[in-house]
Design an enzyme around this catalytic site. Structure first.
Site, mmCIF file in Angstrom:
data_model
loop_
_atom_site.group_PDB
_atom_site.id
_atom_site.type_symbol
_atom_site.label_atom_id
_atom_site.label_comp_id
_atom_site.label_asym_id
_atom_site.label_seq_id
_atom_site.Cartn_x
_atom_site.Cartn_y
_atom_site.Cartn_z
ATOM 1 N N ARG A 1 51.437 44.591 32.992
ATOM 2 C CA ARG A 1 50.502 43.473 33.126
ATOM 3 C C ARG A 1 50.460 42.920 34.549
ATOM 4 O O ARG A 1 49.481 42.310 34.964
ATOM 5 C CB ARG A 1 50.876 42.361 32.138
ATOM 6 C CG ARG A 1 49.730 41.377 31.902
ATOM 7 C CD ARG A 1 49.987 40.483 30.708
ATOM 8 N NE ARG A 1 51.075 39.574 30.950
ATOM 9 C CZ ARG A 1 52.026 39.274 30.070
ATOM 10 N NH1 ARG A 1 52.030 39.833 28.881
ATOM 11 N NH2 ARG A 1 52.975 38.414 30.373
ATOM 12 N N TYR B 1 27.192 29.419 42.027
ATOM 13 C CA TYR B 1 26.877 30.397 40.985
ATOM 14 C C TYR B 1 26.871 29.707 39.611
ATOM 15 O O TYR B 1 27.835 29.018 39.247
ATOM 16 C CB TYR B 1 27.955 31.480 41.065
ATOM 17 C CG TYR B 1 27.904 32.563 40.049
ATOM 18 C CD1 TYR B 1 26.822 33.442 39.977
ATOM 19 C CD2 TYR B 1 28.965 32.760 39.165
ATOM 20 C CE1 TYR B 1 26.795 34.468 39.046
ATOM 21 C CE2 TYR B 1 28.951 33.795 38.235
ATOM 22 C CZ TYR B 1 27.856 34.638 38.180
ATOM 23 O OH TYR B 1 27.838 35.659 37.264
ATOM 24 N N ASP C 1 33.643 30.888 46.997
ATOM 25 C CA ASP C 1 33.102 32.154 46.485
ATOM 26 C C ASP C 1 32.411 32.848 47.659
ATOM 27 O O ASP C 1 31.375 32.398 48.138
ATOM 28 C CB ASP C 1 32.113 31.848 45.346
ATOM 29 C CG ASP C 1 31.604 33.101 44.658
ATOM 30 O OD1 ASP C 1 31.486 34.149 45.332
ATOM 31 O OD2 ASP C 1 31.301 33.027 43.452
ATOM 32 N N LYS D 1 30.185 43.288 42.917
ATOM 33 C CA LYS D 1 29.014 43.383 43.777
ATOM 34 C C LYS D 1 29.278 44.403 44.889
ATOM 35 O O LYS D 1 29.291 45.578 44.637
ATOM 36 C CB LYS D 1 28.664 41.990 44.321
ATOM 37 C CG LYS D 1 28.587 40.918 43.214
ATOM 38 C CD LYS D 1 27.377 41.095 42.306
ATOM 39 C CE LYS D 1 27.428 40.307 41.019
ATOM 40 N NZ LYS D 1 27.544 38.873 41.152
HETATM 41 C C1 LIG Z 1 28.227 38.019 40.148
HETATM 42 C C2 LIG Z 1 28.872 36.856 40.755
HETATM 43 C C3 LIG Z 1 30.040 36.327 40.226
HETATM 44 C C4 LIG Z 1 30.647 36.833 38.956
HETATM 45 O O1 LIG Z 1 31.030 38.176 39.004
HETATM 46 P P1 LIG Z 1 31.174 39.004 37.634
HETATM 47 O O2 LIG Z 1 31.967 40.180 38.024
HETATM 48 O O3 LIG Z 1 29.785 39.302 37.176
HETATM 49 O O4 LIG Z 1 31.891 38.116 36.664
HETATM 50 C C5 LIG Z 1 30.618 35.260 40.867
HETATM 51 N N1 LIG Z 1 30.079 34.736 41.971
HETATM 52 C C6 LIG Z 1 28.954 35.221 42.514
HETATM 53 C C7 LIG Z 1 28.408 34.606 43.747
HETATM 54 C C8 LIG Z 1 28.307 36.289 41.919
HETATM 55 O O5 LIG Z 1 27.181 36.739 42.450
#
Ligand SMILES: *Cc1c(COP(=O)(O)O)cnc(C)c1O
Length: 399
Positions: free
Chosen positions: A65, A118, A190, A215
């Site tokens: 884990r 987000y 973020d 992404k």
């Molecule tokens: C897509 C995204 C997330 C979340 O990512 P996931 O892997 O889909 O949970 C968080 N912050 C931003 C800015 C995003 O574009």
């Protein structure tokens, strides 16, 4: 167009790093890439070795884990790229966002989020944090005085995202961090849009930097993963939250993230180049009212972007002049290269009709028409422009 800010987001040094970080060929039968380790149980040869595997904060450290050498390779690679002291891999980007919060807050605390974060991070704060007795408020992404007015002695986290989701406001992260730290609050950012190649949050005062690796890092729309990287001050909190909640990510997805890092720089250069060419072309089209992309000199966030960022990703917004539902339908039907879908950061181009208004506290002023979110993929940029040109012409004719 690119002359004032030539493509140089990642120095040769970074390119070299991306090819070499997180590898251990000599420990893996010479294979260039780390193998995928599957498993829960990790055996020790002797009792002494078993005891040595325990760490001060974790007597179960030698357990699946808490990650395999592959997990550690990705985590240490991210620490190198983000200048952090510790990183944790999470099963999704959102999971990295929510656990960064959970690691820092307690009942009775107050948190401030930028109004352009987000959507699901915002929902988490409103639906979960509030239920746990944490006060949640939002501040204008472009107003330091709004932040200064709203920050309180009980503010524990200031959460930012730059540029903002859907609306792409650039935030003065360094100034926000100073205000937050003067109040003893942590700053969580973020950083998915820029990746650590184009913005390094920890060097601007941020305590935890988050990547939705789903992404650009994974980059091929074939897995979900998140990574949170912390400085010394925040690391014990982040690590404890990840451990306490039992967060762990699948080994194949971690492998894909490490593989994605190898080509991240070259992909980002192309997303940047194509994104700005497409944004510039769109900004001059009769059907377009406004393009939201801080890499364009006309954008209100351009000066800050130029000061702080070393590149731009391929994601930006386009505000269309009014169109009927029939015209919008024709627009999307005519696209042959732009897919209609969520997420972004893969090799493929996407276009999506989005609505930031109901989620925003600042409300009305955000946009004045249909908002498209565009991701410029790795296709030939002239083909992308042609596709958009055909789709907009068809939509205008359908009037
Ligand atoms: C897509 C995204 C997330 C979340 O990512 P996931 O892997 O889909 O949970 C968080 N912050 C931003 C800015 C995003 O574009």
């Amino acid at each position: 167009m690119m002359s004032s800010h030539a493509v140089m987001g990642s120095s040769q040094e970074t390119n070299t790093l991306l090819s070499h970080i997180g590898r251990a060929s000599s420990k893996n039968a010479g294979f260039v890439n780390m193998p995928v380790y599957r498993g829960s149980t990790i055996l020790a040869e002797t009792l002494e070795e078993w005891n040595e595997a325990k760490t001060n904060d974790n007597p179960m450290a030698n357990y699946g884990r808490f990650g395999s050498p592959l997990t550690k390779a990705l985590e240490t690679s991210m620490c190198t790229l983000e200048s952090g002291v510790g990183a944790v891999v999470f099963p999704s980007g959102l999971s990295a966002c929510t656990h960064a919060f959970i690691g820092l807050v307690s009942a009775g605390d107050h948190v401030l989020l930028s109004d352009s974060v987000y959507g699901p991070s915002r929902q988490f704060a409103m639906n979960v944090l509030r239920r746990m007795g944490i006060e949640v408020d939002f501040f204008s992404p472009t107003s330091l005085s709004d932040l200064t007015e709203k920050i309180r002695p009980k503010t524990r986290v200031v959460y930012v995202e730059s540029p903002g989701s859907m609306t792409f406001e650039v935030q003065d992260v360094r100034a926000i961090s100073s205000i937050a730290h003067a109040n003893n609050a942590y700053v969580v950012m973020d950083n998915t849009w820029a990746t650590p190649l184009f913005f390094r949050p920890l060097e601007h005062g941020v305590d935890i930097s988050i990547q939705a690796a789903t992404k650009y890092i994974i980059g091929h729309s074939d897995a979900l993963l998140g990574i949170a990287t912390a400085n010394e001050r925040a690391w014990p909190h982040l690590r404890a939250a990840a451990h306490s909640f039992g967060e762990t990510a699948g080994p194949d997805d971690i492998f894909l993230a490490l593989r994605g890092l190898r080509t991240l720089s070259i992909r980002m250069q192309q997303h940047w180049r194509s994104g700005i060419a497409l944004a510039d072309w769109l900004s001059r089209h009769e059907a377009v009212s406004r393009v939201l992309n801080p890499a364009l000199p006309s954008d209100p966030g351009h000066e800050l972007w130029k000061r702080d960022f070393t590149g731009a990703s391929g994601l930006f917004g386009v505000v269309l002049k009014p169109m009927s539902p029939v015209q919008l339908s024709v627009l999307f039907k005519t696209f042959t290269l732009f897919g209609i879908g969520l997420s972004w950061g893969g090799y493929e181009s996407l276009a999506l009709l989005v609505d930031p208004l109901p989620t925003r506290q600042g409300g009305a002023a955000v946009v004045d028409g249909h908002l498209l979110r565009i991701h410029a993929g790795l296709e030939n940029v002239d083909d992308l422009i042609n596709d958009f040109s055909n789709a907009l012409s068809a939509a205008l004719k359908a009037r």
